[in-house]
Design a protein around this motif. Structure first.
Motif, short mmCIF file in Angstrom:
data_model
loop_
_atom_site.label_atom_id
_atom_site.label_comp_id
_atom_site.label_asym_id
_atom_site.label_seq_id
_atom_site.Cartn_x
_atom_site.Cartn_y
_atom_site.Cartn_z
N ILE A 156 40.70 -26.81 -31.40
CA ILE A 156 41.41 -26.07 -32.45
C ILE A 156 40.46 -25.68 -33.58
CG2 ILE A 156 43.23 -26.23 -34.20
CD1 ILE A 156 44.29 -25.84 -31.39
N THR A 157 39.54 -26.57 -33.92
CA THR A 157 38.55 -26.25 -34.96
C THR A 157 37.71 -25.05 -34.57
OG1 THR A 157 38.43 -28.60 -35.58
CG2 THR A 157 36.65 -27.17 -36.35
N ASN A 158 37.25 -25.02 -33.32
CA ASN A 158 36.43 -23.90 -32.83
C ASN A 158 37.20 -22.59 -32.86
OD1 ASN A 158 34.07 -25.26 -32.41
ND2 ASN A 158 34.33 -25.51 -30.22
N HIS A 159 38.49 -22.64 -32.55
CA HIS A 159 39.27 -21.41 -32.41
C HIS A 159 39.91 -20.94 -33.71
CE1 HIS A 159 39.90 -21.82 -27.76
NE2 HIS A 159 38.66 -21.99 -28.13
N PHE A 160 40.29 -21.89 -34.60
CA PHE A 160 41.07 -21.49 -35.79
C PHE A 160 40.58 -22.07 -37.10
CE2 PHE A 160 44.03 -21.82 -32.10
CZ PHE A 160 44.19 -20.47 -31.89
N GLY A 161 39.54 -22.86 -37.09
CA GLY A 161 38.97 -23.37 -38.34
C GLY A 161 39.48 -24.75 -38.73
N ASP A 162 38.87 -25.28 -39.80
CA ASP A 162 39.12 -26.66 -40.22
C ASP A 162 40.54 -26.88 -40.74
OD1 ASP A 162 36.55 -27.35 -39.55
OD2 ASP A 162 35.75 -26.96 -41.55
N LEU A 163 41.08 -25.91 -41.47
CA LEU A 163 42.39 -26.12 -42.09
C LEU A 163 43.48 -26.27 -41.03
CD1 LEU A 163 43.67 -24.36 -45.26
CD2 LEU A 163 45.18 -24.55 -43.29
N VAL A 164 43.49 -25.37 -40.07
CA VAL A 164 44.49 -25.45 -38.98
C VAL A 164 44.27 -26.72 -38.17
CG1 VAL A 164 45.37 -24.32 -36.90
CG2 VAL A 164 44.73 -22.94 -38.88
N ALA A 165 43.00 -27.08 -37.96
CA ALA A 165 42.69 -28.29 -37.19
C ALA A 165 43.17 -29.55 -37.91
CB ALA A 165 41.18 -28.38 -36.94
N LYS A 166 43.13 -29.54 -39.22
CA LYS A 166 43.59 -30.70 -40.00
C LYS A 166 45.08 -30.93 -39.80
CE LYS A 166 43.07 -32.81 -44.55
NZ LYS A 166 42.51 -32.67 -45.92
N VAL A 167 45.85 -29.85 -39.82
CA VAL A 167 47.29 -29.95 -39.58
C VAL A 167 47.56 -30.40 -38.14
CG1 VAL A 167 49.44 -28.63 -39.41
CG2 VAL A 167 47.90 -28.27 -41.36
N CYS A 168 46.81 -29.85 -37.21
CA CYS A 168 46.96 -30.21 -35.79
C CYS A 168 46.65 -31.69 -35.57
CB CYS A 168 46.05 -29.34 -34.93
SG CYS A 168 46.17 -29.68 -33.16
N GLU A 169 45.56 -32.18 -36.16
CA GLU A 169 45.20 -33.59 -36.00
C GLU A 169 46.26 -34.50 -36.59
OE1 GLU A 169 41.41 -36.61 -36.61
OE2 GLU A 169 41.44 -34.70 -37.70
N CYS A 170 46.83 -34.10 -37.71
CA CYS A 170 47.91 -34.89 -38.33
C CYS A 170 49.08 -35.05 -37.36
CB CYS A 170 48.35 -34.20 -39.62
SG CYS A 170 49.73 -35.02 -40.44
N LEU A 171 49.48 -33.97 -36.70
CA LEU A 171 50.60 -34.03 -35.76
C LEU A 171 50.22 -34.81 -34.50
CD1 LEU A 171 51.92 -30.37 -36.07
CD2 LEU A 171 53.04 -32.43 -36.90
N LEU A 172 48.98 -34.68 -34.06
CA LEU A 172 48.54 -35.42 -32.88
C LEU A 172 48.57 -36.93 -33.13
CD1 LEU A 172 45.49 -33.26 -31.71
CD2 LEU A 172 47.47 -33.82 -30.30
N ARG A 173 48.18 -37.34 -34.32
CA ARG A 173 48.07 -38.77 -34.60
C ARG A 173 49.38 -39.38 -35.11
NH1 ARG A 173 43.16 -40.49 -33.76
NH2 ARG A 173 41.37 -39.10 -33.90
N LYS A 174 50.16 -38.60 -35.84
CA LYS A 174 51.40 -39.13 -36.44
C LYS A 174 52.63 -38.87 -35.59
CE LYS A 174 49.45 -40.43 -40.37
NZ LYS A 174 49.41 -41.85 -40.82
N GLY A 175 52.54 -37.89 -34.66
CA GLY A 175 53.74 -37.52 -33.91
C GLY A 175 54.53 -36.46 -34.64
N PRO A 176 55.76 -36.16 -34.20
CA PRO A 176 56.57 -35.11 -34.83
C PRO A 176 56.79 -35.38 -36.32
CG PRO A 176 57.54 -35.79 -32.74
CD PRO A 176 56.44 -36.75 -33.03
#
Length: 512
Positions: free
Chosen positions: A14-34
């Protein structure tokens, strides 16, 4: 199957495709769940606008799905709707497979089909109008695009299940009541057999999907042509043109067509890759005849498959299978007896299991040596606990070397160890060893995600280091500069080829 390095690998994609900001939100959902948008904002410490835009990007690219749950609010107004967001881990992994998907299409369809799906992979979701606008902007001289031909292309891809309508934007996920909970738990095995979703992600995906007939359908009741409309509107003012377009859309049904949003159906591509993997495995381990029979069966039943990890094909009679086999040039050389003999050797689930075993055995052989390979293979095939001396005797590994090898494999997570204490005249302790596939497969997959992450980081490092050279015009790359350019090109090809091969292994353990 979400593992630690699987999470890190997905975040890096996600970082490679959309940058750090989008990746930060994605990582939050991956680690915390819905999470709700408010909770994403709280955990990431980003502004509401930043979180909103990042979620919109992830939804547009089919990496996040919104869903609604109903929660009691303690007042007489009834339950309160609550929108949450869940990350679609599998869809993130699929982003590194776009080249494989387009290769499949190029082998089965024409270039217009490839370009249409390429647009969907690039933009995530598109309406027919947006597909048409994209095709018009990139059309070449003498190769004009019209709406009707584009619609026909879309119909072909939807019929083949390579393109689908987008899911519901916010499906309602019904919570399991306390009364249903124990019953569901009690019948979990039967529920698993019929493919009932188990994780929140799977439940949300199932709830969001349209009905099968709607999911793979295209509106085709449009008579007008976009080019004709443009020609007729040349002599009217912009305001009159907008009114005219709205009236015309309502009358001929284009409004319905333009409101439908499509995306690439990743399931269709993964199913095709699974079929190809099984056919290649059978061809290598049995013969071309068995591979031709399996290919014919999969071709005949693929439209009836409802999920990727299908254990058994749809039932077919021997005559139906033979009729499908002789449709191909290679199959016409086979007799009915040959087909019958090939069918005896084919077991869809066993094919995948054998391929997985061979992949792990290959890793053990390369990493730990031939003695370790023999030991691991014995334990893998036996499926039960074996004592150290028994393992040494059976595999012809020196008794002084066997414990060292077993301990190394255990330490690295490839074996389970149990201690058996026997009491009697003299107390004795024995070490017992076994392979637990369920635990091992998850461990192996995490190692693969780790390797995929390292390869991707290495590619990024090499390209960043030579960024200026790569941006130089070809006529200025001479002498030593050309040598450096050739080197980085070879390194890139090697690393990206390794990435594709590693992804084949990830597909085998995660998707197949």
């Amino acid at each position: 199957m979400l593992t630690e390095y699987g999470t890190k690998h997905a975040v890096h994609v996600i970082t490679n495709h959309f940058g750090d900001l989008v990746a930060k939100v994605c990582e939050c959902l991956l680690r915390k769940g819905p999470l709700t948008r408010q909770n994403v904002k709280r955990y990431t410490e980003l502004s509401d606008e930043q979180v909103k835009n990042a979620l919109l990007v992830l939804i547009q690219q089919n990496c996040v799905q919104a869903f609604t749950t109903e929660q009691p609010d303690g007042f007489a107004d009834g339950p309160k709707a609550n929108t949450q967001y869940v990350v679609l881990f599998d869809n993130i992994l699929h982003r590194v497979r776009f080249a494989k998907f387009l290769t499949i299409l190029s082998q089965e369809f024409d270039q217009q089909c490839v370009e249409l799906v390429q647009g969907l992979l690039e933009h995530g979701r598109l309406t027919l109008k947006q597909m048409f606008d994209r095709a018009k902007s990139s059309e070449k001289e003498g190769n004009l695009v019209d709406l009707d031909s584009l619609r026909e292309t879309l119909v072909k891809l939807v019929t083949a299940h390579y393109v689908e309508r987008c899911p519901a934007s916010e499906p309602l996920l019904m919570p399991i009541s306390e009364e249903e909970g124990p019953a569901r738990k009690k019948g979990s095995k039967s529920a698993k057999k019929i493919g009932e979703p188990e994780t929140i992600e799977q439940q949300v995906v199932e709830a969001a999907l349209p009905m099968e007939a709607m999911r793979f359908s295209v509106v085709t009741n449009v008579e007008s042509d976009v080019g004709e409309k443009e020609k007729n509107s040349n002599n009217v003012t912009p305001g009159e043109k907008r009114k005219h377009d709205v009236l015309e859309l309502d009358e001929c049904g284009v409004a319905d067509e333009q409101s439908v949003v499509y995306r690439a159906n990743f399931e269709g591509f993964i199913r095709r890759l699974r079929h190809k993997g099984c056919i290649d495995h059978v061809r290598a381990h049995l013969d071309d005849g068995a591979a031709n029979v399996l290919s014919a069966m999969l071709q005949a039943t693929s439209s009836a498959e409802k999920k990727v990890k299908t254990k058994n094909s749809v039932p077919l009679s021997l005559s139906s299978i033979y009729e499908e086999v002789i449709k191909s040039e290679a199959g016409r050389n086979m007799t009915l007896d040959h087909v019958r003999a090939s069918l005896v050797q084919l077991d869809f689930e066993k094919i995948i299991e054998i391929a997985q075993n061979e992949e792990v055995e290959s890793v053990v052989s390369k990493r730990y040596g031939r003695d370790a390979y023999r030991i691991f293979r014995l334990l893998s095939k036996s499926g039960r606990l074996l004592e150290t001396d028994k393992i040494s005797d059976t595999t012809f590994v020196e008794k002084k070397d066997a414990p060292k090898i077993l301990y190394k494999l255990w330490k690295d997570g490839y074996l389970l160890m149990e201690k058996l204490v026997v009491t009697g005249a003299r107390q004795s302790q024995f070490l017992l060893w076994k392979v637990n596939r369920q635990i091992l497969w998850k461990h192996v997959l995490d190692e693969m995600f780790h390797a995929a992450l390292n390869l991707s980081l290495r590619v990024s490092y090499e390209l960043d280091r030579e960024k200026e050279l790569l941006n130089l015009p070809a006529d200025k790359r001479t002498g030593p500069l050309q040598d450096r350019y050739n080197r980085i090109r070879k390194v890139r090809i090697l690393l990206e080829s390794s990435q594709m091969k590693l992804d084949d292994a990830i597909l085998l353990f995660h998707d197949f």
